[in-house]
Design a protein around this motif. Structure first.
Motif, PDB file in Angstrom:
ATOM      1  N   TRP A  11       0.821  -1.204   0.000  1.00 18.27           N
ATOM      2  CA  TRP A  11       0.000   0.000   0.000  1.00 18.27           C
ATOM      3  C   TRP A  11       0.861   1.262   0.000  1.00 18.27           C
ATOM      4  O   TRP A  11       0.516   2.254  -0.650  1.00 18.27           O
ATOM      5  CB  TRP A  11      -0.921  -0.007   1.222  1.00 18.27           C
ATOM      6  N   ASN A  12       1.964   1.239   0.721  1.00 21.24           N
ATOM      7  CA  ASN A  12       2.828   2.426   0.780  1.00 21.24           C
ATOM      8  C   ASN A  12       3.369   2.773  -0.601  1.00 21.24           C
ATOM      9  O   ASN A  12       3.356   3.940  -1.006  1.00 21.24           O
ATOM     10  CB  ASN A  12       3.988   2.191   1.742  1.00 21.24           C
ATOM     11  N   GLU A  13       3.852   1.771  -1.299  1.00 18.14           N
ATOM     12  CA  GLU A  13       4.405   2.011  -2.627  1.00 18.14           C
ATOM     13  C   GLU A  13       3.325   2.472  -3.600  1.00 18.14           C
ATOM     14  O   GLU A  13       3.547   3.340  -4.437  1.00 18.14           O
ATOM     15  CB  GLU A  13       5.076   0.745  -3.174  1.00 18.14           C
TER      16      GLU A  13
END
Length: 74
Positions: A11-13
């Protein structure tokens, strides 16, 4: 394939990628970009489906032709 070494995208990427795309293309062009990507994916899936169907048809014809051959009698 370059992306094979990156591994799964978390999700961060994904958020970082979306923010970069928003900065590069801007909020006005983002819907156009998403529409073009959707159409490209649809065409790719259709071409893949057609190629798979042609391959299955060719292998089916090959099997039916091989099954119709009578063994040679000596």
């Amino acid at each position: 394939m370059v992306f094979a070494f990156l591994g799964p995208i978390g999700w961060n990427e994904l958020v970082i990628i979306l923010v970069i795309v928003l900065i590069i293309f801007g909020p006005r062009r983002l819907p156009d970009f998403a529409d073009a990507m959707g159409k490209s994916i649809k065409k790719f899936r259709q071409a893949t489906r057609e190629a798979r169907d042609e391959l299955e048809e060719a292998t089916t014809e090959k099997r039916s032709d091989a099954g119709n051959d009578k063994p040679r009698q000596q």
